[in-house]
Design a protein around this motif. Structure first.
Motif, mmCIF file in Angstrom:
data_model
loop_
_atom_site.group_PDB
_atom_site.id
_atom_site.type_symbol
_atom_site.label_atom_id
_atom_site.label_comp_id
_atom_site.label_asym_id
_atom_site.label_seq_id
_atom_site.Cartn_x
_atom_site.Cartn_y
_atom_site.Cartn_z
ATOM 1 N N PRO A 87 78.603 -44.849 -20.252
ATOM 2 C CA PRO A 87 79.182 -45.171 -20.080
ATOM 3 C C PRO A 87 80.701 -45.017 -21.458
ATOM 4 C CG PRO A 87 78.804 -46.779 -19.310
ATOM 5 C CD PRO A 87 77.653 -46.177 -19.591
ATOM 6 N N ASN A 88 81.271 -44.119 -22.262
ATOM 7 C CA ASN A 88 82.403 -44.119 -23.032
ATOM 8 C C ASN A 88 81.668 -42.982 -23.719
ATOM 9 O OD1 ASN A 88 84.005 -45.553 -21.984
ATOM 10 N ND2 ASN A 88 83.152 -47.318 -22.674
ATOM 11 N N ARG A 89 80.334 -42.935 -24.082
ATOM 12 C CA ARG A 89 79.048 -41.573 -24.626
ATOM 13 C C ARG A 89 80.040 -40.829 -24.442
ATOM 14 N NH1 ARG A 89 73.060 -42.428 -26.317
ATOM 15 N NH2 ARG A 89 73.444 -44.111 -27.026
ATOM 16 N N LYS A 132 78.816 -34.838 -26.770
ATOM 17 C CA LYS A 132 78.694 -34.417 -28.279
ATOM 18 C C LYS A 132 78.797 -35.014 -28.932
ATOM 19 C CE LYS A 132 80.010 -29.527 -27.681
ATOM 20 N NZ LYS A 132 81.000 -28.921 -28.255
ATOM 21 N N VAL A 133 78.215 -35.683 -30.636
ATOM 22 C CA VAL A 133 78.511 -36.278 -31.509
ATOM 23 C C VAL A 133 79.600 -36.251 -31.937
ATOM 24 C CG1 VAL A 133 77.557 -37.793 -33.473
ATOM 25 C CG2 VAL A 133 75.679 -36.744 -31.366
ATOM 26 N N LEU A 185 77.284 -47.545 -29.909
ATOM 27 C CA LEU A 185 77.749 -47.699 -28.804
ATOM 28 C C LEU A 185 77.160 -45.417 -28.564
ATOM 29 C CD1 LEU A 185 79.345 -46.592 -26.025
ATOM 30 C CD2 LEU A 185 80.829 -45.768 -27.431
ATOM 31 N N HIS A 186 76.933 -44.578 -29.942
ATOM 32 C CA HIS A 186 77.255 -42.821 -29.840
ATOM 33 C C HIS A 186 75.109 -43.025 -29.872
ATOM 34 C CE1 HIS A 186 80.242 -40.840 -28.640
ATOM 35 N NE2 HIS A 186 81.072 -42.081 -29.079
ATOM 36 N N PHE A 187 75.058 -43.861 -30.890
ATOM 37 C CA PHE A 187 73.111 -43.674 -30.996
ATOM 38 C C PHE A 187 72.500 -44.694 -31.002
ATOM 39 C CE2 PHE A 187 75.740 -41.915 -34.639
ATOM 40 C CZ PHE A 187 75.408 -40.323 -34.687
ATOM 41 N N ASP A 188 71.132 -44.791 -30.303
ATOM 42 C CA ASP A 188 70.244 -45.565 -30.097
ATOM 43 C C ASP A 188 69.685 -46.214 -31.813
ATOM 44 O OD1 ASP A 188 70.014 -44.605 -27.923
ATOM 45 O OD2 ASP A 188 68.663 -43.583 -27.489
ATOM 46 N N PRO A 189 69.017 -47.470 -31.443
ATOM 47 C CA PRO A 189 69.369 -48.733 -32.870
ATOM 48 C C PRO A 189 68.095 -48.110 -33.327
ATOM 49 C CG PRO A 189 69.379 -49.565 -31.123
ATOM 50 C CD PRO A 189 69.220 -48.712 -30.222
ATOM 51 N N ASP A 200 70.474 -41.227 -37.666
ATOM 52 C CA ASP A 200 71.787 -41.148 -37.875
ATOM 53 C C ASP A 200 72.369 -42.225 -37.675
ATOM 54 O OD1 ASP A 200 72.213 -38.393 -38.379
ATOM 55 O OD2 ASP A 200 72.676 -37.765 -36.598
ATOM 56 N N TYR A 201 71.963 -42.831 -36.952
ATOM 57 C CA TYR A 201 72.264 -44.964 -36.765
ATOM 58 C C TYR A 201 72.774 -45.391 -38.147
ATOM 59 C CZ TYR A 201 72.783 -49.392 -34.898
ATOM 60 O OH TYR A 201 72.758 -50.922 -34.669
#
Lengths: 260, 130
Positions: free
Chosen positions: A95-97, A100-101, A128-132, A136-137
């Protein structure tokens, strides 16, 4: 509202707060995937594009899902992280992701956001957009933490779920002087002691933090470790003055009320 | 009557079943569902179950996307379902089946054609040299 109802509502609110304040985990960057199942050169020329096969079996976790790629040269390999993230978002959208980045994580836009001190927004969007464990996170968060540390923006993250990871980042890179200074200036001595306790655990040195209101461990830190001795000592002096003035005021009030 | 594209789950006892592609999408934009259906039914009849999807047009990253529900594919093959040739091709490329012999043949033909076009001289070049 009766007392019982109030109690229930308070407990519900506490549970909600726990959800909201759950810290994003701080983990290592993930390893590169380079598993090749088979190399079949006889298939060269069949296709001109990659074909990605995703296993959509019910109940499989995103990280366990089998995703393979057949390349035009006949190699059958595991999908790399980029492809995996894309396929998981295509077939099992979070949800909400976005698919595209967003461009906000590119350097120019990110610097603009940081200049406007949108720290919490950046960190929320990053988690929200990356895994930990996404490279990039870790890039975005470390740039943000560094910016906060340089521009003294700690108050923006106070009471949010990102304050813990921020503290851990600063402790890990032995760069807690600015945070300590801010904590002393805002008279949070118990937090100073907690911070030094964490510092001792992570960097394997010992501070005496038995009493959360004492300044012993802080003076120990200033003499042995600190890089900003002058300003820290000045802040400690100002804190002591503040405490003395407060005591004076309290005594005066007590005397005025005829209690002493 | 409208029926769910994920399938209705009903089928006649002991009927022959086949895992095949079902064309969805619209004109000039093919998109396929991989479904298990009764072999005697035509493509407009409701299917038993959807087992995956196949998007034959490459996306912006130059990939064709295939999704396969391996658990249910194994179940239906175990129950004696047949597979159509395009599905055999896909499962062969996915490493689930052996690669289909026809695909080796197609790959070899493509390579041969490419070599012959590279060796032949274009007409313009011929005119210049003569």
């Amino acid at each position: 509202m009766t007392d019982e109802q109030l109690k229930e509502t308070l407990e519900e609110a506490k549970e909600r707060a726990e959800d909201i304040l759950q810290m994003p985990p701080v983990v290592q960057v993930r390893n590169v995937i380079d598993r090749v199942y088979i190399n079949d050169p006889a298939l060269k020329g069949l296709e001109s594009t990659n074909t990605v096969f995703t296993d959509v079996t019910f109940g499989v976790k995103d990280q366990d899902r089998l995703i393979v790629v057949r390349e035009p040269n006949g190699v059958l390999r595991d999908a790399n992280w980029d492809e995996r993230d894309r396929m998981n978002q295509v077939y099992f959208p979070k949800p909400n992701r976005k698919l595209k980045v967003p461009k906000m994580f590119q350097d120019d836009y990110l610097q603009d956001l940081l200049k406007r001190k949108e720290y919490e927004f950046v960190l929320n969007m990053a988690s929200l957009h990356f895994d930990p464990d996404h490279p990039d996170y870790q890039r975005v968060t470390s740039i943000t933490y560094q910016h906060i540390n340089d521009n003294n923006g700690f108050n923006m993250l106070r009471s949010t779920r990102h304050f813990g990871p921020l503290t851990f980042y600063l402790v890990w890179f032995k760069n807690v002087d600015n945070l300590l200074l801010e904590l002393i200036e805002t008279a949070r001595i118990d937090e100073v002691n907690h911070l030094l306790q964490l510092y001792g655990k992570v960097n394997e040195c010992q501070f005496n933090v038995s009493d959360l209101q004492s300044l012993d461990s802080l003076s120990e830190y200033i003499t042995n470790v600190s890089n900003k001795k002058g300003s820290l000592e000045l802040a400690v002096q100002a804190y002591k003055d503040l405490i003395r003035q407060r005591k004076q005021l309290e005594d005066g009030i007590q005397a005025a009320h005829g209690l002493i | 009557m409208l029926h769910p594209s994920s399938g209705i789950g009903n089928f006649a006892a002991n009927s022959a079943k086949v895992i095949r592609l079902l064309r969805k999408g619209c004109a000039n934009r093919p998109f396929y569902h991989i479904v298990v259906a009764e072999a005697r039914n035509d493509q407009h009849a409701p299917v038993i179950e959807q087992l995956g999807t196949y998007d034959p047009l490459p996306n912006e990253h130059n990939e064709k996307l295939v999704s396969l529900n391996y658990e249910r594919i194994q179940y239906w093959i175990g129950n004696g379902a047949d597979t159509s040739k395009p599905v055999d091709h896909l499962l062969g490329l996915a490493g689930f089946f052996p690669v289909h012999p026809k695909q080796y043949l197609m790959a070899w033909r493509n390579r041969r054609n490419q070599i012959s076009t590279e060796n032949s001289t274009p007409i313009d070049d011929l005119n210049k040299t003569s």
